[in-house]
Design a protein around this motif. Structure first.
Motif, PDB file in Angstrom:
ATOM      1  N   VAL A   1       2.092   4.568  -0.940  1.00  0.00           N
ATOM      2  CA  VAL A   1       2.384   5.671  -1.681  1.00  0.00           C
ATOM      3  C   VAL A   1       3.361   6.994  -1.936  1.00  0.00           C
ATOM      4  CG1 VAL A   1      -0.489   5.564  -0.195  1.00  0.00           C
ATOM      5  CG2 VAL A   1       1.378   7.281   0.574  1.00  0.00           C
TER       6      VAL A   1
ATOM      7  N   ASN B   1      -0.766   1.297  -9.786  1.00  0.00           N
ATOM      8  CA  ASN B   1      -0.434   2.690  -9.462  1.00  0.00           C
ATOM      9  C   ASN B   1      -1.728   3.656  -9.888  1.00  0.00           C
ATOM     10  OD1 ASN B   1       1.394   1.450  -7.360  1.00  0.00           O
ATOM     11  ND2 ASN B   1       2.807   0.746  -8.877  1.00  0.00           N
TER      12      ASN B   1
ATOM     13  N   LYS C   1      -0.084   2.253  -4.432  1.00  0.00           N
ATOM     14  CA  LYS C   1      -0.602   3.574  -4.771  1.00  0.00           C
ATOM     15  C   LYS C   1       0.021   4.845  -4.998  1.00  0.00           C
ATOM     16  CE  LYS C   1      -4.394   1.576  -1.690  1.00  0.00           C
ATOM     17  NZ  LYS C   1      -5.316   2.455  -0.157  1.00  0.00           N
TER      18      LYS C   1
ATOM     19  N   ASN D   1       0.732  -1.072  -0.398  1.00  0.00           N
ATOM     20  CA  ASN D   1      -0.270   0.118  -0.156  1.00  0.00           C
ATOM     21  C   ASN D   1       0.963   1.026   0.016  1.00  0.00           C
ATOM     22  OD1 ASN D   1      -2.353  -1.780   0.620  1.00  0.00           O
ATOM     23  ND2 ASN D   1      -2.169  -1.545   2.468  1.00  0.00           N
TER      24      ASN D   1
END
Length: 1006
Positions: free
Chosen positions: A475, A521, A498, A473
């Protein structure tokens, strides 16, 4: 003088020699030794002193007696780099007590005349290439104490006359091709202390007579075809120090009191058998045990805590069993192991260990190098104290149920080379302390629940070859520091996170990256043109992002690109023509974008099964099976404007897909009327015997590309509707011993391999031929430029006769083979040792990209799949003279180091143009010594004439002198070859360092 003439001359002269006075006997021995020398090649000059101007007893390797100073009593010629054959004249040295010709490159048969040497006490012929059977006449050498014929190519049954050697103490026949029932007459060797019969093909039950040998201390019977159970009498051999029966089919259980009578036992190898039941607690009573290998069996229950009593324990390998532990019981042995202060390796992978990892793992010995716990069901957090194991080099916790965050103490493991926690449930951010692990080559965090941003500290890991962070996960943007890790060559996988932002232009720094995954992504912007500088990319995945713009023309430089997936983005514009010119491209996915205009029809676009373009409504043209509208002025308009088209397009697409499926099934249909037993490799298309007959024109000799020990290779053309595919078909010679194993080894090795520099397997065929006999074949991609062997040594009829490799091509091919080895040794599902690397197994495609092939002797080190260690037990080795590493004739180890040796010899052969088996130099190491002697003062004398010509031509001259850059590069390549072919395996370079050195050489050339 011709050898036959010498032999006849000696037979005539022998009665006269016998009549000579006692003082003349040194002339008889001298003549014998000169005859012996005449059948040898001596490239290193080891026998330079063997001439008439020197006294016989001063000759190197010759030892004369004290009581009979004129007679030869020993030939001590270990590691003289000699080649050729052992002369039968050696049988006339009647006073000889020791014959040591070990660690040379001798071939041919062992002469029967050795049986005449009644005083002989030592015969050491190990580490050669001797063939044929073991002479029964050796049984007449009744004074023999030491017989070492290990690591040769000997075949046949062991002659029963060997049972007459009542005085023999040491008998080593390991790593040959000996066969038949396990020799029962070994029971007659009452003085035997060390018995080595491993790595052959002996069959029958486990020997029941071992307890009858009162002095037996070391036994090696591993990797044969033994079966049955171990008799109770075996467990009473109190003299045992080392025992290995690994790699057989021995079954049954180990008795509970089995280790009560082994006061001296140090090594116990029983891996790769069929044992079941519990590991007995009595194991702790063999107090001197240092290495225990019980992996790959069916042991169950818990590990006995009594192993903690073994103060000398170094290796404990229990992987791939049914051992278990849970929250309350079963982990006690870990606390006990804290007493084992010399423990270096603990392998518990592929078992049923569950519950929380006990904190006592943190108190294990600081000498621990490898801790392998993969593929269990361990839960809870990783202990914070794991950082206490400061000398760990390999840590694999993958495929468990770990939760929580990674402990920051991991940053203390600064010797770590490989670290994997893949497929767990770990969360939180990656601790910044991971940036301290600067020796890491492999960092694998995929399939967890890690979050936050990818730390910039990962940029400190300047030795990384592979970084896998997919399915988490993460970012934010991709840290620019990752693109500055120049060593990243195998893979960078940041997919299924992400991540946002664009791909920075600094991606050009990953010039040697083979595989890049950024799919799934939220990346945006255009593909930077700088990505085209990553010219070694093989697989590029950018699917399911927010990318825009067109495909940059700079990607044209990726000549080795095989897979390009740009699907589910917002790309637009026309499909660039250069994609059809990428000959290596085998899969192209452009679906669900906004591409428009005409679809190309050649290259990858000529095969509808290799491309995906649906979801681009403004495309037209292409091959018939795509069923796109004909390109016209109208076709450039959006075709979804009419409600009718909204129905027609999906219908046409569906029909098209059905048609493609039909064509594929028709092309590869297995017709029961032809071959009811046809099989193929899982995941590869079916193909029948009759299809291969048609493809190769009946296996015509005009299509024969080459032949080897286990098979012949034919050129073929596989046809399927409107397209043809050139292939190479390797047909196994099933009548050759070992061919079935070669077929299985090659299929198993290639099953999960995919790399730009490996020959790509299309399918295999296991069927019945037209005569009703078994038929096995493997189908590969055809390599139009043939083998490296043909380029280095073109024959008189070879079509490549007038072609040669320039320096840049030479460096590129050496690079390609290095990448292939790096992938095989470190990046596959399990480490693979090729075992037969040589120029004929390096094939060149249309773009002169090298591909390593022929995995018929490959060894999958499944038991070491996570530790990245050499296997401590080998399968039977066959290899090729000149390229086989010396340790394959020195001890039972097949390892990645062996491939590095072969690689080094190939480098020396490419630069010098001389085979390692050239008569001028002999076999194997002689080529290396030849280079080593010339490398500092007369390089130009040993370099291939074609490279010398290139070096000295007008285009390569600077101010009238040979180009210094090129000369320096040649010297660097020779030094690289010498370093890779060091005699000691641990002294050879790693693939990581090889690739670094090649980068420096290539940079110096530019």
């Amino acid at each position: 003088m011709h050898v036959l003439h010498l032999f006849c001359f000696f037979r005539i002269l022998r009665p006269c020699l016998a009549a000579l006075p006692r003082s003349s006997h040194d002339s008889a021995d001298k003549l014998t030794l000169l005859s012996f020398k005449s059948m040898l090649l001596d490239p290193a000059g080891s026998l330079a002193s063997w001439n008439s101007s020197n006294h016989l007893c001063s000759w190197r390797g010759v030892v004369c007696g004290r009581r009979h100073p004129e007679r030869v009593i020993a030939l001590q010629m270990n590691s003289f780099s000699l080649a050729g054959r052992i002369s039968p004249f050696v049988g006339n040295l009647t006073f000889v007590r020791e014959l040591d010709l070990s660690n040379n490159h001798l071939d041919g048969k062992i002469p029967e005349e050795l049986g005449q040497l009644r005083r002989l006490q030592v015969i050491n012929l190990t580490r050669n290439f001797l063939e044929g059977s073991i002479p029964a006449a050796l049984g007449r050498c009744t004074q023999l104490l030491y017989l070492n014929l290990g690591f040769n190519h000997l075949q046949g049954e062991l002659p029963s006359e060997i049972g007459s050697l009542k005085n023999i103490v040491f008998l080593n026949l390991v790593a040959n091709g000996l066969s038949g029932q396990f020799p029962q007459f070994i029971a007659n060797l009452s003085s035997i202390q060390a018995l080595g019969l491993g790595n052959n093909t002996f069959s029958g039950p486990f020997p029941s007579f071992l307890h009858q040998l009162p002095n037996l201390s070391r036994v090696s019977i591993e990797f044969n075809n033994l079966s049955g159970v171990i008799p109770p009498s075996f467990w009473n051999i109190s003299t045992l120090i080392g025992f290995s029966a690994a790699g057989n089919a021995i079954s049954g259980t180990i008795p509970s009191n089995a280790f009560n009578n082994f006061p001296h036992l140090q090594v116990f190898y029983m891996e790769n058998n069929l044992f079941h039941g519990r590991i007995p607690a009595s194991l702790g009573n063999a107090s001197h045990l240092s290495r225990i290998q019980l992996h790959t069996n069916f042991f169950s229950g818990s590990v006995p805590p009594e192993v903690g009593k073994l103060k000398d324990l170094q290796f404990l390998k229990l992987a791939d069993n049914f051992l278990e532990a849970n929250e309350t019981i079963g982990w006690e042995f870990v606390n006990a192991l804290t007493n084992c202060t010399q423990l270096q390796m603990l392998e518990l992978a592929f078992n049923r260990f569950g519950g929380v990892l006990p904190g006592s793992f943190s108190n294990l010995s600081t000498s621990l190098f490898y801790l392998i716990l993969e593929n269990n069901t361990i839960s809870g957090t990783i202990p914070e104290g794991i950082g206490n194991l400061i000398n760990l080099q390999g840590l694999d916790l993958s495929n468990n149920h770990f939760t929580g965050a990674l402990p920051s103490s991991l940053g203390m493991l600064q010797s770590l080379n490989g670290f994997s926690v893949a497929n767990n449930k770990l969360n939180g951010s990656i601790p910044l302390s991971i940036g301290n692990l600067t020796q890491l080559n492999y960092l694998i965090f995929l399939s967890n629940e890690f979050g936050g941003t990818i730390p910039r500290a990962l940029g400190n890991l300047t030795n990384l070859l592979e970084l896998l962070l997919a399915y988490n996960n993460f970012v934010g943007s991709i840290p620019i520091e990752i693109f500055n890790i120049h060593t990243l060559t195998i893979a960078l996988d940041l997919s299924h996170n992400k991540l946002e932002g664009s791909i920075q232009t600094e991606i050009r720094n990953l010039k040697n990256l083979v595989e890049l995954h950024l799919e799934s992504n939220m990346l945006s912007g255009e593909i930077p043109s700088s990505l085209g500088e990553c010219q070694l990319l093989q697989n590029l995945y950018l699917a399911n992002n927010l990318f825009t713009g067109s495909i940059p023309l700079a990607l044209e430089e990726m000549k080795g690109l095989e897979i390009l997936d740009l699907s589910r983005n917002n790309f637009s514009g026309q499909i660039p023509e250069f994609l059809e010119n990428l000959s290596s491209l085998s899969h192209l996915n452009l679906s669900f974008n906004n591409f428009s205009g005409e679809v190309p029809t050649s290259g990858v676009f000529a095969n509808a099964t290799k491309i995906s373009i649906q979801g681009n409504d403004e495309l037209c043209g292409g091959i018939y099976y795509l069923h796109l509208p004909t390109c016209s002025s109208e076709s450039s308009k959006r075709r979804h404007s009419s409600p009718v088209i909204l129905v027609v397009i999906p219908l046409a697409a569906t029909l098209g897909v059905l048609l493609l499926v039909y064509l594929f099934l028709t092309c590869h249909k297995k017709k029961s009327s032809e071959n009811r037993s046809t099989e193929s490799m899982e995941g590869h298309p079916l193909i029948s015997y009759s299809q291969l007959v048609k493809a190769t024109e009946g296996f015509s000799t005009t299509n024969l590309l080459g032949t080897g020990t286990f098979g012949s290779v034919f050129r073929g053309t596989l046809c399927c509707r409107n397209y043809e595919n050139l292939v190479a078909v390797k047909v196994l010679k099933l009548q050759t011993p070992g061919a079935h194993k070669s077929f299985e080894a090659e299929c198993e090795a290639m099953r999960n391999l995919r790399h730009r520099n490996l020959v790509k397997i299309i399918t295999s065929c296991s069927s019945i031929d037209s005569k009703g006999d078994d038929f096995k074949a493997i189908v590969f991609d055809f390599m139009p430029n043939g083998s490296l062997e043909h380029w280095l040594h073109p024959g008189a009829s070879n079509q490549l006769e007038q072609r040669c490799l320039n320096l840049h091509q030479t460096v590129s091919i050496i690079f390609d083979v290095a990448y292939a080895l790096d992938y095989l040794h470190w990046h596959g599902v399990a480490p693979i040792v090729h075992c037969d690397l040589k120029p004929s197994n390096v094939l060149l495609d249309a773009d002169m990209v090298a591909h390593v092939g022929d995995f018929g002797l490959a060894k999958i080190l499944a038991e070491e799949s996570s530790s990245f260690q050499p296997s401590t037990s080998s399968m039977g080795f066959r290899g090729t003279i000149g390229y086989a590493p010396p340790e394959y004739g020195a001890g039972n180890i097949i390892s990645t180091h062996g491939d590095i040796y072969s690689y080094g010899i190939i480098i020396l052969e490419m630069v010098t143009g001389r085979r390692p088996t050239d008569n001028t130099f002999g076999h194997g190491l002689s080529l290396r010594k030849y280079v080593e002697m010339a490398i500092n003062n007369r390089v130009m004398d040993i370099v291939n004439i074609e490279l010398v010509t290139e070096l000295e031509n007008e285009n390569a001259r600077v101010d009238g002198a040979p180009n210094r850059k090129m000369l320096h590069s040649l010297i660097s390549l020779l030094k690289l070859g010498v370093l890779c072919s060091e005699e000691t395996p641990s002294s050879r370079m790693s693939t990581k360092d090889i690739i670094k050195e090649l980068h420096a050489i290539r940079k110096a050339l530019t």
